[in-house]
Design an enzyme around this catalytic site. Structure first.
Site, mmCIF file in Angstrom:
data_model
loop_
_atom_site.group_PDB
_atom_site.id
_atom_site.type_symbol
_atom_site.label_atom_id
_atom_site.label_comp_id
_atom_site.label_asym_id
_atom_site.label_seq_id
_atom_site.Cartn_x
_atom_site.Cartn_y
_atom_site.Cartn_z
ATOM 1 N N GLY A 163 0.746 -1.104 0.016
ATOM 2 C CA GLY A 163 0.171 -0.058 0.052
ATOM 3 C C GLY A 163 0.931 1.138 -0.148
ATOM 4 O O GLY A 163 1.987 1.100 0.221
ATOM 5 N N THR A 173 7.823 6.009 -2.471
ATOM 6 C CA THR A 173 8.938 6.222 -1.485
ATOM 7 C C THR A 173 10.358 5.922 -1.840
ATOM 8 O O THR A 173 10.608 5.525 -3.263
ATOM 9 C CB THR A 173 8.495 5.156 -0.254
ATOM 10 N N ALA A 216 8.789 5.773 7.212
ATOM 11 C CA ALA A 216 7.564 5.312 6.179
ATOM 12 C C ALA A 216 6.983 3.946 6.764
ATOM 13 O O ALA A 216 7.772 3.212 7.196
ATOM 14 C CB ALA A 216 8.174 5.713 4.824
ATOM 15 N N CYS A 229 5.315 9.910 -0.567
ATOM 16 C CA CYS A 229 4.002 9.500 -0.105
ATOM 17 C C CYS A 229 2.977 10.246 -0.328
ATOM 18 O O CYS A 229 1.977 10.562 0.249
ATOM 19 C CB CYS A 229 4.033 9.262 1.542
#
Length: 238
Positions: A93, A97, A167, A198
């Protein structure tokens, strides 16, 4: 996949992500050198399948990658500003990044059927893991309802400024998790400029690391803090 298909599992001190009684410890593995991303994904998928079938123990695998960008399932093409490094589409998901040397990536392969079969609870536990790790260095990491990851307030940059220090991006298959978290220890922060990390591009949001915050933390030291915090939330490792 519906949340909470079974009662939550808690240990004697009430940790919701602890394994069921009698469950073996989580294997803790640290890779040497830089791990090729495609090899990491193949390894995770195979290990997650083996865990689901009861043929392998749960695993936390700590790696570093050569510089690269990953595109999650919600990634937008316009958020890739400069493809200066290889771009890998991935089933986790999230959006774009960066991974690279000096960033600790922790791939987390846990069987939520033996813990709490609730995706939101698992993500919250990952956030708690990161914030507990940061607290070992007197850093207050915070979660935000409208932004994924863990954030640090930066009043030195101005009122309302915040930087992302970690993250989170996960995937589940048969209630076994893979992918996981990344913690910025001492990466080259300029490498993040090739993407909108993100999907967050507001001027008051940036990226930071432990070293950028003035803490000369080595990777082995960060690993020790990660392991101690993990065991407090998820249970013992071996």
């Amino acid at each position: 996949m519906s949340p909470n298909p079974a009662p939550q599992t808690r240990d004697a001190i009430g940790r919701p992500m602890a394994a069921a009684p009698g469950h073996p410890p989580v294997e803790w593995l640290i890779a040497e050198g830089l791990t090729p991303y495609e090899e990491a994904v193949a390894f995770m998928e195979a290990r997650a399948e083996a865990i689901a079938e009861g043929k392998a123990p749960e695993l936390v695998w700590l790696v570093e990658h050569a510089p690269l960008y990953t595109a999650g399932t919600s990634a937008q093409d316009e958020d890739l500003r400069d493809a200066r490094f290889p771009v890998h589409k991935t089933g986790r998901g999230g959006q774009f990044t960066y991974h690279g040397p000096g960033q600790r990536v922790a791939y987390v392969m846990l069987d939520l059927k033996r813990r709490t079969p609730d995706v939101r609870a698992f993500v919250a536990a990952l956030e708690d893991w990161i914030t507990a790790t940061l607290s070992a260095y007197n850093i207050r990491g915070e979660r935000r309802e409208d932004r994924v990851g863990v954030w640090v307030k930066r009043p030195d940059k101005g009122e309302g400024f915040e930087d992302k220090i970690a993250a989170i991006g996960i995937r589940l298959r048969r209630w076994v998790t893979f992918h996981g978290i990344s913690l910025n220890v001492e990466p080259d922060l300029s490498h993040f400029s090739g993407i909108v990390p993100c999907g967050i591009s507001a001027q008051k949001y940036g990226v930071t690391s432990l070293v950028d915050l003035g803490l000369p933390v080595t990777m082995p030291e960060a690993d020790m803090a990660l392991r101690a915090a993990f065991e407090d939330i998820f249970g013992p490792t071996v």
